[in-house]
Write a protein that holds these residues in place. Structure first.
Motif, PDB file in Angstrom:
ATOM      1  N   ASP A   5       0.784  -1.206  -0.064  1.00 39.65           N
ATOM      2  CA  ASP A   5      -0.095  -0.032  -0.010  1.00 39.65           C
ATOM      3  C   ASP A   5       0.771   1.175  -0.112  1.00 39.65           C
ATOM      4  O   ASP A   5       1.711   1.395   0.736  1.00 39.65           O
ATOM      5  CB  ASP A   5      -0.813   0.116   1.330  1.00 39.65           C
ATOM      6  CG  ASP A   5      -2.356  -0.960   1.210  1.00 39.65           C
ATOM      7  OD1 ASP A   5      -2.565  -1.082  -0.128  1.00 39.65           O
ATOM      8  OD2 ASP A   5      -2.978  -0.760   1.897  1.00 39.65           O
ATOM      9  N   GLY A   6       0.466   2.134  -1.023  1.00 41.62           N
ATOM     10  CA  GLY A   6       1.474   3.481  -1.059  1.00 41.62           C
ATOM     11  C   GLY A   6       2.725   3.246  -1.745  1.00 41.62           C
ATOM     12  O   GLY A   6       3.363   4.333  -2.010  1.00 41.62           O
ATOM     13  N   LYS A   7       3.271   2.171  -1.873  1.00 43.54           N
ATOM     14  CA  LYS A   7       4.296   2.037  -2.684  1.00 43.54           C
ATOM     15  C   LYS A   7       4.344   2.438  -4.066  1.00 43.54           C
ATOM     16  O   LYS A   7       3.416   2.184  -4.776  1.00 43.54           O
ATOM     17  CB  LYS A   7       5.058   0.544  -2.477  1.00 43.54           C
ATOM     18  CG  LYS A   7       5.082  -0.074  -1.185  1.00 43.54           C
ATOM     19  CD  LYS A   7       6.314   0.658  -0.438  1.00 43.54           C
ATOM     20  CE  LYS A   7       6.568  -0.088   1.117  1.00 43.54           C
ATOM     21  NZ  LYS A   7       7.837   0.781   1.594  1.00 43.54           N
ATOM     22  N   ARG A   8       5.648   2.663  -4.575  1.00 41.81           N
ATOM     23  CA  ARG A   8       5.689   3.090  -5.953  1.00 41.81           C
ATOM     24  C   ARG A   8       6.904   2.274  -6.694  1.00 41.81           C
ATOM     25  O   ARG A   8       7.952   2.258  -6.304  1.00 41.81           O
ATOM     26  CB  ARG A   8       6.092   4.743  -6.092  1.00 41.81           C
ATOM     27  CG  ARG A   8       5.092   5.610  -5.678  1.00 41.81           C
ATOM     28  CD  ARG A   8       5.645   6.667  -5.011  1.00 41.81           C
ATOM     29  NE  ARG A   8       6.680   6.576  -4.130  1.00 41.81           N
ATOM     30  CZ  ARG A   8       7.697   7.503  -3.701  1.00 41.81           C
ATOM     31  NH1 ARG A   8       7.354   8.728  -3.775  1.00 41.81           N
ATOM     32  NH2 ARG A   8       8.473   7.202  -2.503  1.00 41.81           N
ATOM     33  N   ILE A   9       6.403   1.325  -7.844  1.00 41.42           N
ATOM     34  CA  ILE A   9       7.172   0.183  -8.055  1.00 41.42           C
ATOM     35  C   ILE A   9       7.360   0.503  -9.483  1.00 41.42           C
ATOM     36  O   ILE A   9       6.599   0.673 -10.363  1.00 41.42           O
ATOM     37  CB  ILE A   9       6.585  -0.954  -7.732  1.00 41.42           C
ATOM     38  CG1 ILE A   9       6.234  -1.378  -6.322  1.00 41.42           C
ATOM     39  CG2 ILE A   9       7.445  -2.129  -8.182  1.00 41.42           C
ATOM     40  CD1 ILE A   9       7.606  -1.107  -5.533  1.00 41.42           C
ATOM     41  N   ALA A  28       1.771  -6.995  -7.402  1.00 41.84           N
ATOM     42  CA  ALA A  28       2.126  -5.764  -6.729  1.00 41.84           C
ATOM     43  C   ALA A  28       0.663  -4.786  -6.761  1.00 41.84           C
ATOM     44  O   ALA A  28       0.662  -4.278  -5.805  1.00 41.84           O
ATOM     45  CB  ALA A  28       3.166  -5.081  -7.641  1.00 41.84           C
ATOM     46  N   GLN A  29       0.217  -4.658  -7.879  1.00 43.19           N
ATOM     47  CA  GLN A  29      -1.012  -3.801  -7.810  1.00 43.19           C
ATOM     48  C   GLN A  29      -2.133  -4.623  -6.969  1.00 43.19           C
ATOM     49  O   GLN A  29      -2.875  -3.566  -6.397  1.00 43.19           O
ATOM     50  CB  GLN A  29      -1.666  -3.820  -9.224  1.00 43.19           C
ATOM     51  CG  GLN A  29      -0.852  -2.616 -10.068  1.00 43.19           C
ATOM     52  CD  GLN A  29      -1.617  -2.755 -11.599  1.00 43.19           C
ATOM     53  OE1 GLN A  29      -2.543  -3.474 -12.080  1.00 43.19           O
ATOM     54  NE2 GLN A  29      -1.149  -1.661 -12.312  1.00 43.19           N
ATOM     55  N   GLU A  30      -2.409  -5.822  -6.822  1.00 39.12           N
ATOM     56  CA  GLU A  30      -3.296  -6.405  -6.094  1.00 39.12           C
ATOM     57  C   GLU A  30      -2.883  -6.010  -4.533  1.00 39.12           C
ATOM     58  O   GLU A  30      -4.104  -6.021  -3.731  1.00 39.12           O
ATOM     59  CB  GLU A  30      -3.301  -7.930  -6.289  1.00 39.12           C
ATOM     60  CG  GLU A  30      -3.769  -8.311  -7.536  1.00 39.12           C
ATOM     61  CD  GLU A  30      -3.730  -9.861  -7.857  1.00 39.12           C
ATOM     62  OE1 GLU A  30      -4.212 -10.182  -8.917  1.00 39.12           O
ATOM     63  OE2 GLU A  30      -2.941 -10.476  -7.273  1.00 39.12           O
TER      64      GLU A  30
END
Length: 256
Positions: A5-9, A28-30
């Motif tokens: 949650d809130g991470k930018r990958i 990652a999106q899930e």
């Protein structure tokens, strides 16, 4: 609530939905991340179409990790979509199947070997350094390997490139740790990906896994590798770096 949650990958090297990079992007999106993916050249348009198959459409960046200009401009491309990165995935490898794979180890020309080493190993360092200014106060770099501790039939110079990748990851862990950046690899068993199809005799890889992996092995199931990548991108491994996590049904731990 997801573990990202809130991470930018950023996930570099997504071509088809039958790739480990795509599996990682989906998971990652899930798990709550904002995901950017990349590719270049003729494959870029394919990636743009594939991005629509993710749970949420993802921005697609043009990035050739062997191109210095692309690497220099990567931060600006990323900032068009997010204000920084918490993690980056290196899901990239290439070796010319006509010259350095399929039993051509002794004949492989240096020009093709050096290109394979550049794209498959050195680029982990290049990508990490291009993304490091965006990763503050820290972050996670995750790469994808295939067990380089032994010689595999037909894998030849790509096996050498994976050994170089594994060593590169350890040195990155050493040198980026002071900046709070972790670097780890996921070593997956043989999977039916686009890259695998380019390896002459790849079908020889599957038999031993099907016979000996204590948890069993499904070469068509990319989700376990995707989940492992996402776990390493998360905050659940805050003191783990320089590691290789095996996602191979336990095959690597078995003898005869």
């Amino acid at each position: 609530m997801g573990i990202l949650d809130g991470k930018r990958i950023l996930i570099a090297g997504v071509t088809l939905d039958s790739s480990i990079g795509f599996a990682a992007a989906k998971v990652a999106q899930e798990q709550g991340a904002t995901v950017l993916i990349s590719n270049f050249g003729r494959a870029l348009n394919i990636t743009k179409r594939i991005a629509g198959r993710l749970p949420s459409p993802a921005p697609v960046l043009e990035l050739d990790v062997s191109n210095a200009e692309h690497l220099a401009g990567l931060a600006d491309q990323v900032r068009e979509h997010v204000d920084g990165l918490d993690g980056v995935v290196h899901s990239i490898a290439y070796g010319n199947p006509e010259t350095i794979l399929g039993g051509k180890f002794l004949e492989g020309p240096w020009e093709d070997v050096s290109h394979a080493l550049h794209v498959s190993a050195y680029s982990l360092k290049s990508l990490a350094m291009a993304c490091a200014p965006l990763m503050s106060p820290g972050g996670s770099v995750v790469g994808v390997t295939f067990d380089a501790t032994v010689a595999w039939p037909g894998y030849d110079w790509m096996g050498v490139a994976k050994a170089a990748l594994e060593s590169t990851s350890r040195y990155l862990a050493r040198d980026l740790g002071a900046n709070g950046i972790r670097c780890n690899l996921v070593s997956a068993g043989p999977l039916k990906t686009l890259a695998a199809k380019a390896i002459p005799g790849f079908e020889k890889f599957e038999g031993p896994w099907l016979d000996q992996a204590p948890l069993g092995w499904d070469p068509s199931d990319l989700e376990p590798a995707g989940k492992a990548i996402v776990a390493l991108l998360s905050d659940f491994f805050p003191a783990t770096t320089g590691e290789i996590v095996h996602v191979d049904g336990g095959f690597h731990a078995m003898g005869a």
